[in-house]
Write a protein that holds these residues in place. Sequence first.
Motif, mmCIF file in Angstrom:
data_model
loop_
_atom_site.group_PDB
_atom_site.id
_atom_site.type_symbol
_atom_site.label_atom_id
_atom_site.label_comp_id
_atom_site.label_asym_id
_atom_site.label_seq_id
_atom_site.Cartn_x
_atom_site.Cartn_y
_atom_site.Cartn_z
ATOM 1 N N GLY A 230 0.827 -1.212 0.000
ATOM 2 C CA GLY A 230 0.000 0.000 0.000
ATOM 3 C C GLY A 230 0.856 1.254 0.000
ATOM 4 O O GLY A 230 2.024 1.236 0.396
ATOM 5 N N GLN A 231 0.254 2.350 -0.436
ATOM 6 C CA GLN A 231 1.018 3.586 -0.576
ATOM 7 C C GLN A 231 0.985 4.446 0.679
ATOM 8 O O GLN A 231 1.670 5.455 0.764
ATOM 9 C CB GLN A 231 0.503 4.371 -1.781
ATOM 10 N N GLY A 232 0.186 4.033 1.665
ATOM 11 C CA GLY A 232 0.144 4.754 2.942
ATOM 12 C C GLY A 232 -0.173 6.224 2.754
ATOM 13 O O GLY A 232 0.400 7.084 3.433
ATOM 14 N N SER A 233 -1.104 6.534 1.850
ATOM 15 C CA SER A 233 -1.314 7.950 1.513
ATOM 16 C C SER A 233 -1.852 8.754 2.695
ATOM 17 O O SER A 233 -1.482 9.908 2.871
ATOM 18 C CB SER A 233 -2.232 8.068 0.306
ATOM 19 N N ARG A 234 -2.683 8.122 3.545
ATOM 20 C CA ARG A 234 -3.235 8.880 4.681
ATOM 21 C C ARG A 234 -2.146 9.221 5.701
ATOM 22 O O ARG A 234 -2.174 10.262 6.332
ATOM 23 C CB ARG A 234 -4.346 8.075 5.369
ATOM 24 N N LEU A 235 -1.183 8.318 5.851
ATOM 25 C CA LEU A 235 -0.101 8.567 6.815
ATOM 26 C C LEU A 235 0.850 9.633 6.286
ATOM 27 O O LEU A 235 1.416 10.418 7.050
ATOM 28 C CB LEU A 235 0.644 7.250 7.064
ATOM 29 N N GLY A 236 1.021 9.639 4.966
ATOM 30 C CA GLY A 236 1.810 10.704 4.338
ATOM 31 C C GLY A 236 3.303 10.589 4.573
ATOM 32 O O GLY A 236 3.998 11.604 4.624
ATOM 33 N N PRO B 72 8.001 3.337 2.865
ATOM 34 C CA PRO B 72 6.923 2.361 3.068
ATOM 35 C C PRO B 72 6.484 2.385 4.531
ATOM 36 O O PRO B 72 7.291 2.641 5.435
ATOM 37 C CB PRO B 72 7.601 1.023 2.745
ATOM 38 N N LYS B 73 5.192 2.075 4.744
ATOM 39 C CA LYS B 73 4.650 2.131 6.110
ATOM 40 C C LYS B 73 5.442 1.241 7.073
ATOM 41 O O LYS B 73 5.599 1.550 8.244
ATOM 42 C CB LYS B 73 3.196 1.695 6.074
ATOM 43 N N GLY B 74 5.913 0.115 6.553
ATOM 44 C CA GLY B 74 6.661 -0.820 7.411
ATOM 45 C C GLY B 74 7.910 -0.199 8.012
ATOM 46 O O GLY B 74 8.432 -0.699 9.013
ATOM 47 N N ILE C 216 6.799 -11.390 1.801
ATOM 48 C CA ILE C 216 6.403 -9.975 1.935
ATOM 49 C C ILE C 216 5.995 -9.446 0.562
ATOM 50 O O ILE C 216 6.803 -9.432 -0.370
ATOM 51 C CB ILE C 216 7.559 -9.131 2.504
ATOM 52 N N MET C 217 4.730 -9.029 0.467
ATOM 53 C CA MET C 217 4.283 -8.464 -0.812
ATOM 54 C C MET C 217 4.562 -6.962 -0.834
ATOM 55 O O MET C 217 4.119 -6.225 0.048
ATOM 56 C CB MET C 217 2.788 -8.694 -1.048
ATOM 57 N N THR C 218 5.307 -6.546 -1.835
ATOM 58 C CA THR C 218 5.594 -5.126 -2.032
ATOM 59 C C THR C 218 4.902 -4.683 -3.332
ATOM 60 O O THR C 218 4.300 -5.500 -4.021
ATOM 61 C CB THR C 218 7.110 -4.899 -2.191
ATOM 62 N N ALA D 43 -1.352 2.479 -10.124
ATOM 63 C CA ALA D 43 -1.272 2.319 -8.670
ATOM 64 C C ALA D 43 -1.355 0.817 -8.372
ATOM 65 O O ALA D 43 -1.834 0.041 -9.202
ATOM 66 C CB ALA D 43 -2.434 3.070 -8.007
ATOM 67 N N PRO D 44 -0.880 0.398 -7.183
ATOM 68 C CA PRO D 44 -0.942 -1.020 -6.842
ATOM 69 C C PRO D 44 -2.381 -1.544 -6.949
ATOM 70 O O PRO D 44 -3.337 -0.807 -6.674
ATOM 71 C CB PRO D 44 -0.452 -1.083 -5.398
ATOM 72 N N ASP D 45 -2.507 -2.810 -7.330
ATOM 73 C CA ASP D 45 -3.847 -3.354 -7.641
ATOM 74 C C ASP D 45 -4.608 -3.874 -6.411
ATOM 75 O O ASP D 45 -5.488 -4.712 -6.549
ATOM 76 C CB ASP D 45 -3.747 -4.441 -8.716
ATOM 77 N N GLY D 46 -4.261 -3.369 -5.230
ATOM 78 C CA GLY D 46 -5.002 -3.720 -4.010
ATOM 79 C C GLY D 46 -4.405 -4.941 -3.325
ATOM 80 O O GLY D 46 -3.674 -5.711 -3.952
ATOM 81 N N HIS D 47 -4.726 -5.118 -2.025
ATOM 82 C CA HIS D 47 -4.130 -6.276 -1.333
ATOM 83 C C HIS D 47 -4.601 -7.591 -1.938
ATOM 84 O O HIS D 47 -3.931 -8.617 -1.839
ATOM 85 C CB HIS D 47 -4.317 -6.234 0.179
ATOM 86 N N GLN E 225 -1.595 -7.717 7.684
ATOM 87 C CA GLN E 225 -1.274 -6.423 7.062
ATOM 88 C C GLN E 225 -0.143 -5.725 7.809
ATOM 89 O O GLN E 225 -0.044 -5.850 9.029
ATOM 90 C CB GLN E 225 -2.514 -5.532 7.053
ATOM 91 N N VAL E 226 0.596 -4.938 7.081
ATOM 92 C CA VAL E 226 1.801 -4.332 7.656
ATOM 93 C C VAL E 226 1.490 -3.333 8.764
ATOM 94 O O VAL E 226 2.301 -3.097 9.653
ATOM 95 C CB VAL E 226 2.648 -3.644 6.545
ATOM 96 N N ASP E 227 0.273 -2.770 8.751
ATOM 97 C CA ASP E 227 0.032 -1.626 9.639
ATOM 98 C C ASP E 227 -0.339 -2.004 11.070
ATOM 99 O O ASP E 227 -0.528 -1.133 11.903
ATOM 100 C CB ASP E 227 -1.031 -0.697 9.028
ATOM 101 N N PHE F 98 -8.618 1.305 -9.394
ATOM 102 C CA PHE F 98 -9.226 -0.025 -9.253
ATOM 103 C C PHE F 98 -8.350 -0.916 -8.376
ATOM 104 O O PHE F 98 -7.139 -0.998 -8.585
ATOM 105 C CB PHE F 98 -9.401 -0.672 -10.632
ATOM 106 N N GLU F 99 -8.994 -1.570 -7.413
ATOM 107 C CA GLU F 99 -8.257 -2.472 -6.512
ATOM 108 C C GLU F 99 -9.024 -3.760 -6.303
ATOM 109 O O GLU F 99 -10.261 -3.762 -6.313
ATOM 110 C CB GLU F 99 -8.079 -1.813 -5.133
ATOM 111 N N LYS F 100 -8.275 -4.835 -6.060
ATOM 112 C CA LYS F 100 -8.894 -6.080 -5.593
ATOM 113 C C LYS F 100 -8.678 -6.173 -4.086
ATOM 114 O O LYS F 100 -7.664 -5.672 -3.575
ATOM 115 C CB LYS F 100 -8.239 -7.275 -6.282
ATOM 116 N N LEU G 176 -2.012 1.295 11.953
ATOM 117 C CA LEU G 176 -1.464 2.627 11.693
ATOM 118 C C LEU G 176 -2.001 3.101 10.348
ATOM 119 O O LEU G 176 -1.653 2.541 9.304
ATOM 120 C CB LEU G 176 0.067 2.553 11.641
ATOM 121 N N LYS G 177 -2.870 4.095 10.387
ATOM 122 C CA LYS G 177 -3.487 4.584 9.140
ATOM 123 C C LYS G 177 -3.219 6.074 8.912
ATOM 124 O O LYS G 177 -2.980 6.495 7.793
ATOM 125 C CB LYS G 177 -5.012 4.386 9.177
ATOM 126 N N ASN G 178 -3.376 6.875 9.991
ATOM 127 C CA ASN G 178 -3.422 8.327 9.829
ATOM 128 C C ASN G 178 -2.246 9.017 10.513
ATOM 129 O O ASN G 178 -1.665 8.481 11.458
ATOM 130 C CB ASN G 178 -4.720 8.875 10.445
#
Length: 464
Positions: free
Chosen positions: A101-107, A111-113, A148-150, A204-208, A236-238, A362-364, A390-392
């Motif tokens: 994930g792109q962790g856009s809300r965390l900014g 990577p979030k990890g 680990i999926m990146t 963009a990544p195609d979703g988890h 999930q990594v978060d 679009f995401e799966k 961890l989201k925000n």
Amino acid sequence: MNACLHPEVAKRLADCGQSHLVDHLAHLDPIAGSLFAAELAGLDPVMLSELFQGKSLAQPLSLKQLEPPPIASAQEDPAARAVGLQVLRDGLVAVVLVAGGQGSRLGSDLPKGCFRVGPVTGATLYQIHAEKVLELGRRFGRTPPFLIMTSRATDSATRAFFASHDYFGLKETDVLFFTQAEMPALDRATGRVLLEGPGRIFSAPDGHGGCLAALSRQGWLDKLSALGIQHLFYFQVDNPLVRIADPVFLGRHILAGSQASSKVIARRHAGEKLGVFASVAGSCHIVEYSDLPKEMDEATDRSGGILFNAGNPAIHCFSVEFLKRAASGNDLMPYHAALKKVSHWTPQHGIQVPARENALKFEKFMFDILPHANPWLLVWTSREDEFAPLKNADGADSPAAVRVAQSRLAVRWIQAAGVSVPTDGAGNAQVPIEIAPSAGLEPADLDPSMLRAIDWSRPVLLKS
Ligand code: UTP
């Protein structure tokens, strides 16, 4: 016509309303042109056109069909524990972490990890997860393969991070990176593929949910089978609280003969941003919060409680055979569309920063595999014990909240060991407390005699 592009590809693009891409190709220099032509050849314009028309998208479930699903209690289960411990000793389990994930809300740029969340040590999410896997290996004599999926956005930084930290004590060969696919973003008004810059499609990544296709396409499911791995623990990594490869959960999954098992937490209130479990004619579904119809979200039971109160913390266990069958089936997972603000580039106007949502992404979702599992199993757990994502950047699900949740969990474990620890009366530790995976993966691992000697007036790190 650019020589790099096969005429059939050009025609297909034009037929599907994407001729602007072919036009753009004609203005690129030969090197950029051949790269862009290769990208265009990899597009599936027919599928994109169908997605734009809403054809291959996830369809809303009929409310009449939905029922609250059966969920097993959270009670300790000695028989299940014994089975779970045995499969860990026998090396039948792998773990998969989705971190694309792109962790856009965390900014954060990284990577979030790589985000530091340890309340005392500032350990990163990757370190916390890796040390849990390391501890499993130490206990059971076999380290579960750690997949680990990146994504394009997180791959090189994640690999470099693990390498620069010596894989947090794991063997390099036990950490298996694989990369998910990308999906182009479409202009919401025209359905045209957006560009990120000259000669570059915006994707963009195609979703988890891209995890299943990536595991399958890159041969990982077959490799796991060849290693004798039968069960895949997914998380999930978060979420630093996750109990990776929890033996009781694994044992229940196995004893139930389940193809897909999931942990469940109680929803706090209607409107909470959490996927919701439901059963439909005997199969298991999760409705993402963004797709949740108001009637389902707010439905109450006879005592006024939330009727659909089973929330999804994204902790699953899958049988590898089930995943292999699902992956070979005819694309069982639909895409979900989301309207987003996407800054993009046009040959006429350069970079465009939209004032409002201008694009479809679009995401799966991995949980869309659940309806295909039979049998399946849901097991309650408590949010305090296993879920603090961890989201925000601020407020709920922020770094501060995640640190507090870890200290609160430490308090619960220490109290469960029969040792008192100063709190504010509401379960919050008076000083930050962190339990390193080497000191315990669950409350029963803590040694009360060691705890009694601790000075609780300063931040405390428990580690072996
Ligand atoms: P989220 O949906 O919360 O997305 O991902 P995110 O990237 O962490 O954060 P936002 O929405 O951009 O702010 C839940 C989990 O799924 C993974 C994430 O890395 C996280 O572990 N994920 C998400 C992927 O691996 N790939 C994706 O394409 C999307």
